[in-house]
Scaffold this active site. Structure first.
Site: not given
Ligand code: NAD
Length: 281
Positions: A164, A177
């Site tokens: 991130s 985070y």
């Molecule tokens: P999201 O919350 O939509 O998806 C995360 C998924 O992980 C969810 O479906 C949740 O059910 C699952 N999850 C949570 N705990 C779990 C566990 N213990 N075991 C298995 N699954 C589990 O998030 P996103 O926005 O799609 O993000 C995906 C990745 O990208 C994450 O690592 C997030 O930190 C990273 N990220 C996202 C952004 C953004 O802008 N969306 C930016 C930087 C990094």
């Protein structure tokens, strides 16, 4: 036409954690178009199932598996089921991750005479901090322990982690985070070195700021006008706009594909419109 069509992962088994979520469901859908067999892992089976069903309906290969990335027995059981259904893992995308309100301060800066109901750094909940560190860091390390064992010596094997912008310079309010994602960048380099003699590359992407259904209300008012936090982000993103999920896909496919990235190992690729390059001056 989807850019995924430029990549060919026929018969490769691609395991994606967090694939019931916004970004990884999208990656799963696109990666399936490359001919890969895609395993969608999520603690929320219903969500992963719905996306797997959509992929199969479109004529591609996918299956959903209920998996808790913090529970070795659960990951191991999923590994065995995937091995039965598709064969062993070739490419692992560690996508499960996220923040938690219990690990988020109300204030950006500590000041004297804060309102008494402010949740400052001093009120952060230990359980929230543990939740965030565990989900992001252990939730990447444990699936890697289970799946990488099968990837040793396989042609084109590689791992992609999701870091991130927080990993370079922490964002305000979210110390756990930010720290956990910094650990992911560090761990990506560690894995790249550790597995370099057995043919597994390891890289990460570091997404910049995207608008999704989850953060839309935080960033824009009801008329679609950017709020203060959105304006700060846009001011600090030299390209002056938010990214879209499809703009992350090219980076993922590039890192996955040994025809393009066979000597790329240990990088954290920012996909951020220049945010991490900009000092603000
Ligand atoms: P999201 O919350 O939509 O998806 C995360 C998924 O992980 C969810 O479906 C949740 O059910 C699952 N999850 C949570 N705990 C779990 C566990 N213990 N075991 C298995 N699954 C589990 O998030 P996103 O926005 O799609 O993000 C995906 C990745 O990208 C994450 O690592 C997030 O930190 C990273 N990220 C996202 C952004 C953004 O802008 N969306 C930016 C930087 C990094």
């Amino acid at each position: 036409m989807s850019i995924a069509k430029n990549h060919h992962f026929n018969d490769k088994v691609v395991v994606i954690t967090g694939a019931g979520g916004v970004l990884c469901a999208y990656f799963a859908k696109e990666i399936a178009k490359t001919g890969a067999k895609v395993a969608l892992l999520d603690i929320n089976l219903e969500s992963a199932q719905q996306f797997a069903d959509d992929i199969v309906k479109d004529g591609y290969i996918a299956k959903a598996y209920q998996t808790n990335v913090l529970d070795l027995a659960s990951i191991q059981a999923t590994r065995d089921a995937i091995a039965q259904d598709f064969g062993t893992c070739d490419i692992l995308i560690n996508g499960a991750g996220g923040n938690n309100p219990k690990a988020t301060t109300d204030n950006e800066f500590h000041t004297l005479n804060l309102p008494t109901d402010t949740k400052s750094f001093f009120e952060l909940d230990k359980s929230g901090i543990e939740f965030v560190f565990n989900l992001n860091y252990l939730g990447t390390l444990l699936p890697t322990q289970v799946f990488a064992k099968d990837m040793i010596g396989k042609q084109g094997a590689n791992i992609i982690n999701i870091s991130s912008m927080n990993a370079y310079t922490p964002l305000t309010k979210i110390p756990a985070y930010s720290g956990a994602k910094a650990a992911i960048s560090n761990f990506t380099q560690w894995l790249a070195v550790y597995f370099s003699k057995v043919g597994i590359r390891c890289n990460a992407i570091a997404p910049g700021f995207l608008v999704s259904n989850q953060n839309r209300a935080l960033l824009f008012d009801e008329q679609g006008k950017p709020k203060e936090r959105a304006n700060k982000i846009l001011t600090n993103t030299p390209m002056g706009r938010f990214g879209e999920a499809n703009e992350l896909l090219g980076g993922i496919l590039f890192l996955m594909d040994e025809n393009y990235a066979s000597f790329v190992n240990g990088v954290v690729l920012p996909i951020d419109g220049g945010f991490s390059a900009y000092s603000g001056v």
